[in-house]
Design a protein around this motif. Structure first.
Motif, short mmCIF file in Angstrom:
data_model
loop_
_atom_site.label_atom_id
_atom_site.label_comp_id
_atom_site.label_asym_id
_atom_site.label_seq_id
_atom_site.Cartn_x
_atom_site.Cartn_y
_atom_site.Cartn_z
N THR A 117 -12.68 10.68 -9.19
CA THR A 117 -12.44 10.01 -10.46
C THR A 117 -11.44 10.84 -11.26
O THR A 117 -11.57 12.07 -11.35
N SER A 118 -10.47 10.16 -11.83
CA SER A 118 -9.48 10.87 -12.67
C SER A 118 -10.10 11.15 -14.03
O SER A 118 -10.97 10.43 -14.52
N SER A 119 -9.63 12.21 -14.65
CA SER A 119 -10.12 12.61 -15.97
C SER A 119 -8.95 13.17 -16.77
O SER A 119 -7.84 13.32 -16.28
N ILE A 120 -9.22 13.49 -18.02
CA ILE A 120 -8.18 14.05 -18.87
C ILE A 120 -7.78 15.43 -18.37
O ILE A 120 -6.62 15.84 -18.49
N LYS A 121 -8.70 16.16 -17.77
CA LYS A 121 -8.40 17.51 -17.27
C LYS A 121 -7.44 17.47 -16.10
O LYS A 121 -6.48 18.24 -16.05
N THR A 122 -7.67 16.58 -15.15
CA THR A 122 -6.82 16.51 -13.97
C THR A 122 -5.65 15.55 -14.13
O THR A 122 -4.73 15.58 -13.32
N GLY A 123 -5.67 14.70 -15.15
CA GLY A 123 -4.60 13.73 -15.35
C GLY A 123 -5.15 12.32 -15.42
O GLY A 123 -6.09 11.96 -14.70
N LYS A 124 -4.54 11.53 -16.31
CA LYS A 124 -5.05 10.18 -16.50
C LYS A 124 -4.00 9.34 -17.20
O LYS A 124 -3.21 9.86 -18.00
N HIS A 125 -3.99 8.04 -16.87
CA HIS A 125 -3.12 7.11 -17.59
C HIS A 125 -3.72 6.81 -18.96
O HIS A 125 -4.95 6.84 -19.15
N THR A 126 -2.85 6.48 -19.89
CA THR A 126 -3.31 6.16 -21.24
C THR A 126 -3.42 4.66 -21.48
O THR A 126 -3.98 4.26 -22.50
N ASP A 127 -2.90 3.85 -20.56
CA ASP A 127 -2.96 2.39 -20.68
C ASP A 127 -3.54 1.82 -19.39
O ASP A 127 -3.76 2.55 -18.42
N PRO A 128 -3.78 0.50 -19.35
CA PRO A 128 -4.37 -0.10 -18.15
C PRO A 128 -3.51 0.14 -16.90
O PRO A 128 -2.29 0.13 -16.95
N VAL A 129 -4.20 0.38 -15.78
CA VAL A 129 -3.55 0.55 -14.48
C VAL A 129 -3.49 -0.83 -13.83
O VAL A 129 -4.52 -1.44 -13.57
N TRP A 130 -2.25 -1.31 -13.50
CA TRP A 130 -2.09 -2.68 -13.02
C TRP A 130 -1.95 -2.76 -11.51
O TRP A 130 -2.10 -3.85 -10.95
N GLN A 131 -1.68 -1.64 -10.85
CA GLN A 131 -1.59 -1.70 -9.39
C GLN A 131 -1.76 -0.30 -8.82
O GLN A 131 -1.26 0.68 -9.38
N VAL A 132 -2.51 -0.22 -7.72
CA VAL A 132 -2.64 1.00 -6.92
C VAL A 132 -2.24 0.65 -5.49
O VAL A 132 -2.52 -0.45 -5.00
#
Length: 535
Positions: free
Chosen positions: A448-463
Motif C-alpha cells: 500500500t502506498s503512503s505519504i512516507k513512501t510516495g502517494k498521488h494527491t488526486d484520483p488514480v485513473w489507470q494502473v
C-alpha cells in the motif's frame, strides 16, 4: 740493617744545570744571539690553512646563530612498519609504540614498602612476634644460668661429672640461640656473641638462564566461500525460523511434544541421531499438524473447503445448463446479413450485497484464467465518496464472487499482472495504489502506498503492469489527475514511488497582434486519465 746510601740531590741538580749551561752557550755561540733561560721552551707555530672548496661567509653570516634541535628518537628504530591484519585481510601500518625510543641503562628491583600498606603491617607484626620470642628465650636462659651458678656455689661438693654435664647443657642452649642470632647470655644480663661457638651461614643458589621455546605448527586449512544474498533471502530465513519456533511453542503448550518426539523418533527439536535441516523439520511439523487437524476437525479443513467449492460450481452449472450452452455455442443467423451490426445476448447478472448502492468503476479480465475477472466498485459522485469494494467473479460460479476486498476509498482502476496472474494492482480515488495477492487468502493488500513512501494527491485513473524483467523488481505505472506519471517498485518491505514525468500545460500559439504585456500564461500541471505503452 744499615740504610743504603742516598744520592746527593744537589750534586745531581748541579750537574744538570751545568749541562744546560753548556748547551746554551753552544746555541748562543752559533747564532750570536743572547737567549734567556725563560725562552728555551717556545710554543710551536700554528698555521691556519683554508681549504679551496670552503664556503666564504660574511661577517653577518658568521655572527648569525643557527639553532639545532636535539630529539630523543632512536635512529636505529625502523619506521614505516606494516603488519598483516588477519581480521581485515590486508596490510596495515603499525603505529609507533610508547617505548620504541626508550633505552633502559639500569634496573634495580627494590624491596621498599609503604608504612601505611597492608604488607608493611604484616611484616611489622612478624618482626615484633619474633622479637618477643627472642626476648622470652633470653630471659629463660638467664634464669637457667643464674640457677645453675647458685647451685654450684651453694653445693660446691658436686662431682666433676655433674659439673661437666651442666656446662655441656649450657653450651647446647647457647648453640640453639645462635641459630637465630648466634649469641649466649652472660651473667651481667647483656647480650654478647659467643666468640668460641659463633658461625655465620650463607648459601648461594644458581640462577637458571632463561630459555625461549617456540613451536611451529601447520596453518589451519582455509576454504574460500562466496554466495550472493539479497534482502528478501534474509527476510525469508528470519520469518521461516520465527514460524518454526511458533509452531514448536504451540505444540509444547498443547501437549503434543511427547507424541511427536516418541515412537517414530522424528522430533524436530531433538539433536540426537540424524540432524534435520530447517526444511525437513518444518515439513515434519506441518505433516503432524495436518494429521492432528484431520483427526480433530475434518469438516472445517482445507480439503473440505476445496471439495465444497467444486460441488457448488457443479450445482450452479447444472442449474444454468442452458445459459452455459448458449455461452459456448449460440450464434445469430442474421448477423452476416447486417453490415456493421450484431446482436447481444445477456447471459448472467453478477451482484453482491456489499456492492449495493455502488457504481462499477473498473473491470479487468485475468490474462491466464479466462473465466476470472475483477470488478471495482466506487462512486462517480465526487462530492460524496465512500468506501470501495473489489469483487473477483468466475464464470464457473456466477452466484457468489470468489474473492471480496474492501478499500477505504472508491476504486477507480484495476489491472492483473501478465506473468503473475495472482497479483492485482488497484488505484483509488484518494490517490492510493495497492497490490493484492489472490493466493494469500487474506483480505488486506500486500503493498500500500503512503505519504512516507510516495502517494498521488488526486484520483488514480489507470494502473498498468510492466513486463517482468530479470534485472529489476516487479513494478507498475500509474497516472493521476495531479499531472504525474509514477513508477511503483515492489521491494521486500514497501512500495517505492519513482516519478517518471509530469504533464505540464502548454500555452497557446503567440499572436503577433497582442503585445507581451497582455498575454496570459497558464501555470500548473494537466490531469492525466489514460496512457499506454508502445510495443
Amino acid at each position: 740493617m744499615p740504610p743504603s746510601k742516598v744520592p746527593n740531590r744537589n750534586n745531581s741538580a748541579r750537574g744538570g744545570k751545568r749541562k744546560v749551561k753548556k748547551k746554551k752557550e753552544s746555541v748562543a755561540s752559533s747564532n750570536q744571539i743572547p737567549i734567556d733561560d725563560d725562552d728555551i721552551y717556545q710554543e710551536p707555530l700554528k698555521r691556519f690553512v683554508t681549504p679551496e672548496n670552503q664556503v666564504k661567509l660574511t661577517e653577518e653570516q658568521l655572527k648569525e646563530d643557527i639553532a639545532r634541535v636535539l630529539t630523543g628518537d632512536d635512529p636505529n628504530v625502523p619506521k614505516g612498519v606494516s603488519k598483516f591484519s588477519f581480521k581485515d585481510r590486508c596490510y596495515k601500518p603499525d603505529p609507533p609504540g610508547l617505548s620504541d625510543h626508550m633505552a633502559i641503562h639500569f634496573v634495580l628491583k627494590g624491596s621498599t614498602l609503604h608504612v601505611e600498606s597492608e604488607e608493611y603491617r604484616l611484616q611489622k607484626e612478624r618482626e615484633e612476634a619474633k622479637a618477643e620470642e627472642d626476648a622470652e628465650y633470653r630471659k629463660a636462659m638467664m634464669e637457667n644460668s643464674d640457677g645453675g651458678g647458685g647451685g654450684n656455689d651453694g653445693g660446691g661438693d658436686l662431682p666433676e661429672e655433674e659439673l661437666s654435664q651442666q656446662q655441656q647443657q649450657q653450651q647446647q642452649g647457647g648453640d640453639g640461640g645462635g641459630g637465630s642470632g648466634g649469641a649466649s647470655v652472660a651473667g651481667d644480663g647483656h647480650d654478647k656473641k659467643n666468640q668460641f661457638n659463633y658461625s655465620e651461614r650463607a648459601s648461594q643458589t644458581f640462577t637458571n638462564p632463561p630459555k625461549s621455546r617456540g613451536v611451529s605448527t601447520e596453518p589451519p586449512p582455509v576454504t574460500q566461500y562466496s554466495a550472493s544474498i539479497t534482502q528478501w533471502d534474509i527476510y525469508d530465513t528470519y520469518m521461516s525460523d520465527h514460524v518454526l519456533k511458533m509452531i514448536e511453542q504451540q505444540r509444547e503448550s498443547g501437549g503434543d511434544k511427547g507424541s511427536a518426539g516418541g515412537g517414530n523418533g522424528t522430533n524436530p527439536g531433538s539433536s540426537s541421531g540424524t540432524s534435520l535441516g530447517f526444511e525437513d523439520r518444518l515439513a515434519v511439523l506441518v505433516d503432524d499438524d495436518d494429521d492432528g487437524r484431520r483427526d480433530k476437525d475434518a469438516v472445517h479443513s482445507v480439503k473440505m473447503a476445496a471439495s465444497l467449492k467444486i460441488m457448488e460450481r457443479l450445482v450452479n452449472q447444472n442449474a444454468q445448463d442452458e445459459i452455459f450452452q448458449d455461452f459456448k455455442y449460440w450464434e445469430d443467423a442474421s448477423d452476416p446479413y447486417r453490415e456493421g451490426e450484431g446482436s447481444l445476448l445477456p447471459l448472467w447478472r453478477f451482484s453482491t450485497d456489499r456492492s449495493k448502492r455502488k457504481q462499477v468503476t473498473a473491470l479487468c479480465w485475468n490474462p491466464r484464467y479466462t473465466d476470472l475477472f475483477a470488478v471495482g466498485y466506487g462512486s462517480y459522485d465526487f462530492m460524496r465518496q465512500g468506501s470501495g469494494t473489489i469483487c473477483c467473479f468466475s464464470l464457473k460460479n456466477t452466484s457468489f464472487p470468489e474473492f471480496i476486498f474492501t478499500t477505504e476509498s472508491g476504486v477507480t482502476c484495476l489491472d492483473f499482472h501478465p506473468q503473475h496472474p495472482s497479483l492485482l494492482g488497484v488505484g483509488c480515488y484518494d490517490g492510493t495504489v495497492m497490490v493484492y495477492n489472490l493466493c494469500n487468502g487474506g483480505t488486506k493488500p500486500i503493498y500500500t502506498s503512503s505519504i512516507k513512501t510516495g502517494k498521488h494527491t488526486d484520483p488514480v485513473w489507470q494502473v498498468h503492469w510492466q513486463s517482468e524483467d530479470l534485472a529489476k523488481e516487479l513494478n507498475f505505472y500509474s497516472i493521476s489527475s495531479d499531472g504525474r506519471v509514477a513508477n511503483w517498485s515492489m521491494s521486500k518491505n514497501e512500495l517505492k514511488m519513482e516519478p517518471v514525468m509530469q504533464l505540464k500545460l502548454v500555452n497557446a500559439v503567440k499572436d503577433e497582434h497582442h503585445p507581451p504585456e497582455q498575454e496570459t500564461t497558464l501555470t500548473g500541471l494537466a490531469g492525466g486519465r489514460f496512457f499506454d505503452f508502445y510495443l
